[in-house]
Design an enzyme around this catalytic site. Sequence first.
Site, PDB file in Angstrom:
ATOM      1  N   ASP A   1       0.878  -1.275   0.089  1.00  0.00           N
ATOM      2  CA  ASP A   1       0.058   0.094   0.011  1.00  0.00           C
ATOM      3  C   ASP A   1       0.961   1.442  -0.040  1.00  0.00           C
ATOM      4  O   ASP A   1       2.145   1.192   0.490  1.00  0.00           O
ATOM      5  CB  ASP A   1      -0.847   0.034   1.144  1.00  0.00           C
ATOM      6  CG  ASP A   1      -2.198   0.921   1.027  1.00  0.00           C
ATOM      7  OD1 ASP A   1      -2.361   1.313  -0.124  1.00  0.00           O
ATOM      8  OD2 ASP A   1      -2.759   1.265   2.172  1.00  0.00           O
TER       9      ASP A   1
ATOM     10  N   HIS B   1       2.433   2.858  -8.976  1.00  0.00           N
ATOM     11  CA  HIS B   1       2.321   1.380  -9.166  1.00  0.00           C
ATOM     12  C   HIS B   1       3.359   0.880 -10.023  1.00  0.00           C
ATOM     13  O   HIS B   1       3.640  -0.201  -9.903  1.00  0.00           O
ATOM     14  CB  HIS B   1       1.094   1.092  -9.997  1.00  0.00           C
ATOM     15  CG  HIS B   1      -0.468   1.777  -9.078  1.00  0.00           C
ATOM     16  ND1 HIS B   1      -0.578   1.557  -7.856  1.00  0.00           N
ATOM     17  CD2 HIS B   1      -1.460   2.598  -9.567  1.00  0.00           C
ATOM     18  CE1 HIS B   1      -1.611   2.197  -7.355  1.00  0.00           C
ATOM     19  NE2 HIS B   1      -2.306   2.630  -8.422  1.00  0.00           N
TER      20      HIS B   1
ATOM     21  N   SER C   1      -7.727  -5.524  -5.160  1.00  0.00           N
ATOM     22  CA  SER C   1      -8.798  -6.086  -4.401  1.00  0.00           C
ATOM     23  C   SER C   1     -10.209  -6.094  -5.316  1.00  0.00           C
ATOM     24  O   SER C   1     -10.250  -5.260  -6.060  1.00  0.00           O
ATOM     25  CB  SER C   1      -9.020  -5.387  -3.176  1.00  0.00           C
ATOM     26  OG  SER C   1      -9.356  -4.072  -3.249  1.00  0.00           O
TER      27      SER C   1
ATOM     28  N   GLU D   1     -12.738  -4.218  -3.998  1.00  0.00           N
ATOM     29  CA  GLU D   1     -13.044  -3.120  -3.955  1.00  0.00           C
ATOM     30  C   GLU D   1     -12.537  -1.848  -4.701  1.00  0.00           C
ATOM     31  O   GLU D   1     -12.867  -0.814  -4.969  1.00  0.00           O
ATOM     32  CB  GLU D   1     -12.850  -2.717  -2.166  1.00  0.00           C
ATOM     33  CG  GLU D   1     -13.581  -3.194  -1.484  1.00  0.00           C
ATOM     34  CD  GLU D   1     -13.568  -4.745  -1.201  1.00  0.00           C
ATOM     35  OE1 GLU D   1     -12.195  -5.111  -1.481  1.00  0.00           O
ATOM     36  OE2 GLU D   1     -14.381  -5.290  -1.150  1.00  0.00           O
ATOM     37  N   ASN D   2     -11.145  -2.468  -5.347  1.00  0.00           N
ATOM     38  CA  ASN D   2     -10.411  -1.489  -6.235  1.00  0.00           C
ATOM     39  C   ASN D   2     -11.085  -1.385  -7.562  1.00  0.00           C
ATOM     40  O   ASN D   2     -10.554  -0.431  -8.237  1.00  0.00           O
ATOM     41  CB  ASN D   2      -9.060  -2.057  -6.576  1.00  0.00           C
ATOM     42  CG  ASN D   2      -8.017  -2.054  -5.304  1.00  0.00           C
ATOM     43  OD1 ASN D   2      -7.303  -2.804  -5.143  1.00  0.00           O
ATOM     44  ND2 ASN D   2      -8.275  -1.046  -4.286  1.00  0.00           N
ATOM     45  N   TRP D   3     -12.135  -1.998  -7.918  1.00  0.00           N
ATOM     46  CA  TRP D   3     -13.043  -1.451  -9.047  1.00  0.00           C
ATOM     47  C   TRP D   3     -13.575  -0.166  -8.699  1.00  0.00           C
ATOM     48  O   TRP D   3     -13.971   0.448  -9.857  1.00  0.00           O
ATOM     49  CB  TRP D   3     -14.192  -2.509  -9.204  1.00  0.00           C
ATOM     50  CG  TRP D   3     -13.603  -3.964  -9.663  1.00  0.00           C
ATOM     51  CD1 TRP D   3     -13.854  -5.125  -8.903  1.00  0.00           C
ATOM     52  CD2 TRP D   3     -13.011  -4.241 -11.013  1.00  0.00           C
ATOM     53  NE1 TRP D   3     -13.149  -6.267  -9.526  1.00  0.00           N
ATOM     54  CE2 TRP D   3     -12.573  -5.693 -10.699  1.00  0.00           C
ATOM     55  CE3 TRP D   3     -12.777  -3.640 -12.171  1.00  0.00           C
ATOM     56  CZ2 TRP D   3     -11.981  -6.330 -11.787  1.00  0.00           C
ATOM     57  CZ3 TRP D   3     -12.206  -4.248 -13.130  1.00  0.00           C
ATOM     58  CH2 TRP D   3     -11.699  -5.719 -13.153  1.00  0.00           C
TER      59      TRP D   3
ATOM     60  N   LEU E   1      -7.240  -4.585   7.325  1.00  0.00           N
ATOM     61  CA  LEU E   1      -6.987  -5.698   6.602  1.00  0.00           C
ATOM     62  C   LEU E   1      -7.459  -5.323   5.060  1.00  0.00           C
ATOM     63  O   LEU E   1      -6.975  -6.156   4.078  1.00  0.00           O
ATOM     64  CB  LEU E   1      -7.653  -6.978   7.108  1.00  0.00           C
ATOM     65  CG  LEU E   1      -6.805  -7.845   7.961  1.00  0.00           C
ATOM     66  CD1 LEU E   1      -7.419  -8.989   8.673  1.00  0.00           C
ATOM     67  CD2 LEU E   1      -5.654  -8.419   7.094  1.00  0.00           C
ATOM     68  N   SER E   2      -8.342  -4.663   4.955  1.00  0.00           N
ATOM     69  CA  SER E   2      -9.033  -4.222   3.757  1.00  0.00           C
ATOM     70  C   SER E   2      -9.344  -5.539   2.968  1.00  0.00           C
ATOM     71  O   SER E   2      -8.937  -5.687   1.612  1.00  0.00           O
ATOM     72  CB  SER E   2      -7.911  -3.401   2.680  1.00  0.00           C
ATOM     73  OG  SER E   2      -7.763  -2.099   3.646  1.00  0.00           O
TER      74      SER E   2
ATOM     75  N   GLU F   1       0.744 -12.817  12.751  1.00  0.00           N
ATOM     76  CA  GLU F   1       1.472 -11.698  13.304  1.00  0.00           C
ATOM     77  C   GLU F   1       1.330 -10.588  12.245  1.00  0.00           C
ATOM     78  O   GLU F   1       1.774 -10.900  11.137  1.00  0.00           O
ATOM     79  CB  GLU F   1       2.883 -11.937  13.902  1.00  0.00           C
ATOM     80  CG  GLU F   1       3.057 -13.197  14.805  1.00  0.00           C
ATOM     81  CD  GLU F   1       2.259 -12.862  16.292  1.00  0.00           C
ATOM     82  OE1 GLU F   1       2.405 -11.544  16.555  1.00  0.00           O
ATOM     83  OE2 GLU F   1       1.906 -13.652  16.796  1.00  0.00           O
TER      84      GLU F   1
HETATM   85  C1  IPE Z   1      -5.579  -2.692  -0.458  1.00  0.00           C
HETATM   86  O1  IPE Z   1      -5.228  -1.373  -0.533  1.00  0.00           O
HETATM   87  C2  IPE Z   1      -5.596  -3.167  -1.644  1.00  0.00           C
HETATM   88  C3  IPE Z   1      -4.366  -3.486  -2.290  1.00  0.00           C
HETATM   89  C4  IPE Z   1      -3.077  -3.428  -1.734  1.00  0.00           C
HETATM   90  C5  IPE Z   1      -4.261  -4.194  -3.451  1.00  0.00           C
HETATM   91  P1  IPE Z   1      -6.314   0.009  -0.663  1.00  0.00           P
HETATM   92  O2  IPE Z   1      -5.638   1.002  -0.672  1.00  0.00           O
HETATM   93  O3  IPE Z   1      -7.136  -0.405  -1.849  1.00  0.00           O
HETATM   94  O4  IPE Z   1      -7.208  -0.291   0.803  1.00  0.00           O
HETATM   95  P2  IPE Z   1      -8.100   0.829   1.543  1.00  0.00           P
HETATM   96  O5  IPE Z   1      -8.904   1.684   0.480  1.00  0.00           O
HETATM   97  O6  IPE Z   1      -6.779   1.600   2.167  1.00  0.00           O
HETATM   98  O7  IPE Z   1      -8.887  -0.181   2.673  1.00  0.00           O
HETATM   99  C1  IPE Z   2      -1.670   0.077  -3.313  1.00  0.00           C
HETATM  100  O1  IPE Z   2      -1.327   1.448  -3.391  1.00  0.00           O
HETATM  101  C2  IPE Z   2      -1.918  -0.417  -4.629  1.00  0.00           C
HETATM  102  C3  IPE Z   2      -3.234  -0.963  -5.011  1.00  0.00           C
HETATM  103  C4  IPE Z   2      -4.431  -0.792  -4.206  1.00  0.00           C
HETATM  104  C5  IPE Z   2      -3.616  -1.535  -6.303  1.00  0.00           C
HETATM  105  P1  IPE Z   2      -2.732   2.622  -3.392  1.00  0.00           P
HETATM  106  O2  IPE Z   2      -2.987   2.924  -4.755  1.00  0.00           O
HETATM  107  O3  IPE Z   2      -3.694   2.173  -2.574  1.00  0.00           O
HETATM  108  O4  IPE Z   2      -1.854   3.698  -2.783  1.00  0.00           O
HETATM  109  P2  IPE Z   2      -2.488   4.788  -1.742  1.00  0.00           P
HETATM  110  O5  IPE Z   2      -3.007   4.037  -0.438  1.00  0.00           O
HETATM  111  O6  IPE Z   2      -3.652   5.526  -2.460  1.00  0.00           O
HETATM  112  O7  IPE Z   2      -1.513   5.975  -1.436  1.00  0.00           O
HETATM  113 MG    MG Z   3      -4.113   2.485  -0.753  1.00  0.00          MG
END
Ligand code: IPE
Ligand code: IPE
Ligand code: MG
Length: 253
Positions: free
Chosen positions: A30, A47, A75, A77-79, A205-206, A217
């Site tokens: 993240d 990315h 995830s 939810e990333n959609w 944990l998302s 842990e």
């Molecule tokens: C969790 O990170 C998903 C991935 C790292 C692929 P997100 O950035 O999407 O999760 P939230 O929004 O902080 O919960």
């Molecule tokens: C995690 O980085 C990668 C994915 C969720 C695919 P983010 O894109 O969530 O980066 P932040 O959390 O917005 O900084």
């Molecule tokens: Mg993120």
Amino acid sequence: MRELRYNTLMRKKETFTLHKPLTHVAFIMDGNGRWANARGLPRHLGHKEACKRLREVVDTCREFDIKVLSFYAFSTENWNRPQDEIDHLMDYLEDFFHSEMDYLMSIGTHVIISGDYSKLRPSTKQVCDEVIADTAKNDTFVLNICLNYGGRDDIVRAAKAMAEEYKEGKIGLDDFTEANFSKHLYTMGLPDIDLMIRTSGEQRLSNYLLYQNAYAEFVFTPVKWPDFRRKQVIDCLKEYDGRNRRYGGLKNE
Ligand code: IPE
Ligand code: IPE
Ligand code: MG
């Protein structure tokens, strides 16, 4: 001056001895977007940089003889993100597999994709199919990439698959055990996660590997994933090594 140069040349890579058993490490990569924003760059370049860290992280874990690694790449939810960012994520994922395939083969990687990757665009799905097929016979270590993955979805699908088997008379109620259930998850009976590392300072944990993380842990580091290197991996391993894993008992280590 000479001494300084000598010290620089002779500086040994930091290492330490891990005392606790450690088989499966799971990462939530993240902070890519914030890493890019802080540099005045578009989020997607975070990315891109993130993919470059994977090899160093894998290599460091291999130094410590860790056999299974899971990475959260996308995830369910990333959609909710803009389509443009999703497209870039898939581009970089495909690039990663193309450019690192020789490396993955050379270290005997067996790739598993957790999540319904059939819902991804055709080119990404195809790359996933190829990587799974090409690495199927490897058994030195497992790389579990979580793609279109959700922990709740994983549990519901496993429950449904077992219910189907029950309906068809293939299994009885007594077969609904934790061991059998975990074989129906995407991770198909991989060992439980020992250590879950999330970068970027977020402490949640998302929806990541909910069942598999039951006794992991957790280590949360403020470092954003694109800055997560060998040293940071070792810092997390040290923290894990200092934990007292009691599993509900009274064991003093
Ligand atoms: C969790 O990170 C998903 C991935 C790292 C692929 P997100 O950035 O999407 O999760 P939230 O929004 O902080 O919960
Ligand atoms: C995690 O980085 C990668 C994915 C969720 C695919 P983010 O894109 O969530 O980066 P932040 O959390 O917005 O900084
Ligand atoms: Mg993120």
